[in-house]
Design an enzyme around this catalytic site. Structure first.
Site, mmCIF file in Angstrom:
data_model
loop_
_atom_site.group_PDB
_atom_site.id
_atom_site.type_symbol
_atom_site.label_atom_id
_atom_site.label_comp_id
_atom_site.label_asym_id
_atom_site.label_seq_id
_atom_site.Cartn_x
_atom_site.Cartn_y
_atom_site.Cartn_z
ATOM 1 N N LYS A 15 40.375 75.714 23.243
ATOM 2 C CA LYS A 15 39.175 75.273 22.517
ATOM 3 C C LYS A 15 37.936 75.291 23.408
ATOM 4 O O LYS A 15 36.875 75.749 22.979
ATOM 5 C CB LYS A 15 39.377 73.852 21.961
ATOM 6 C CG LYS A 15 40.441 73.733 20.882
ATOM 7 C CD LYS A 15 40.485 72.339 20.292
ATOM 8 C CE LYS A 15 40.826 71.267 21.321
ATOM 9 N NZ LYS A 15 42.203 71.414 21.861
ATOM 10 N N LYS A 37 31.057 67.244 22.851
ATOM 11 C CA LYS A 37 32.462 66.834 22.893
ATOM 12 C C LYS A 37 32.513 65.345 22.578
ATOM 13 O O LYS A 37 32.264 64.506 23.446
ATOM 14 C CB LYS A 37 33.037 67.111 24.288
ATOM 15 C CG LYS A 37 34.508 66.758 24.441
ATOM 16 C CD LYS A 37 35.409 67.834 23.890
ATOM 17 C CE LYS A 37 36.871 67.504 24.191
ATOM 18 N NZ LYS A 37 37.773 68.587 23.782
ATOM 19 N N THR A 41 39.265 63.507 27.484
ATOM 20 C CA THR A 41 40.165 62.746 28.348
ATOM 21 C C THR A 41 40.621 63.616 29.505
ATOM 22 O O THR A 41 40.611 64.843 29.418
ATOM 23 C CB THR A 41 41.409 62.259 27.569
ATOM 24 O OG1 THR A 41 42.187 63.397 27.150
ATOM 25 C CG2 THR A 41 41.016 61.442 26.352
#
Length: 228
Positions: A15, A37, A41
């Site tokens: 992605k 975004k 993480t």
């Protein structure tokens, strides 16, 4: 051109790679484009500095200067599902913060590319079943789905398409990422194109990250669909 999401059939389907490539493409076409975004993480160390891979990629490959403060909503150190990474830090993801940030970006930029986290049903909350697809539905923005070309991709891709269509979420097209031109991959792509009947682009497997600078979406049905 509309603002849109780039989402994946799973984690590690590329992605961020696709987002950076699309970012460069739209900037080259003259659109003032901003990547966003909502949740990232997995803290990493780059050049001795603690940072995050996704937003670092945006900065590294953007053709235009980016406002670092506007690229991300929530960041958590542990590389895990957003809801769990947030829980480990004693925090909770607030979707209203994301929706407000996104609305502000839409009023400033020609195109905002929102990159999802993990797959469509990845949880975002520790206190409910609220997931990424719920957030996408609230934004009322279309999506570009990123998938792999190898073994297992047909099932994951068709399930993701079905989940989006059931919610009434517009799918602009599919990116078949990491193609090596094997006979199986070609058949996989042909099968998915026939089943989904969606615009698409095929990106080859690259040897190194920076090769994305040589990729584009020109002459693809996906880019044409995004322009509509």
């Amino acid at each position: 051109m509309k603002h849109f999401w780039i989402v994946g059939t799973d984690t590690d389907v590329g992605k961020t790679f696709v987002t950076a490539t699309m970012l460069r493409q739209l900037q080259a076409l003259g659109y003032n484009t901003m990547p966003y975004k909502p949740v990232q993480t997995g803290e990493v160390e780059i050049d001795g500095k603690a940072t995050y891979y996704d937003t670092t990629m945006y900065q590294k490959y953007s053709r235009q200067p980016l406002d670092v403060q506007k690229m991300n909503g929530f960041s958590y150190k542990v590389p895990a599902s957003p809801h769990y990474a947030a829980q480990l830090e004693g925090k909770e993801i607030d979707e209203q913060v994301i929706l407000t940030q996104l609305k502000d970006l839409q009023q400033t930029y020609d195109v905002v590319i929102c990159e999802g986290a993990g797959g469509l049903l990845v949880p975002l909350k520790t206190t409910s079943t609220y997931s990424l697809i719920d957030l996408i539905e609230q934004t009322k923005l279309p999506v570009v789905l990123v998938t792999k070309t190898g073994l297992g991709t047909i099932n994951r891709t068709l399930l993701s398409v079905e989940a989006l269509q059931r919610r009434g979420i517009e799918i602009k097209g599919i990116v078949y990422n990491g193609n090596t031109n094997s006979a199986m991959e070609q058949n996989n792509i042909e099968t998915m194109v026939a089943h989904t009947k969606l615009p698409y682009a095929i990106l080859p497997k690259v040897q190194q990250e920076q090769d994305l600078e040589n990729l584009n979406f020109e002459q693809t049905t996906l880019l044409e669909a995004l322009k509509q």
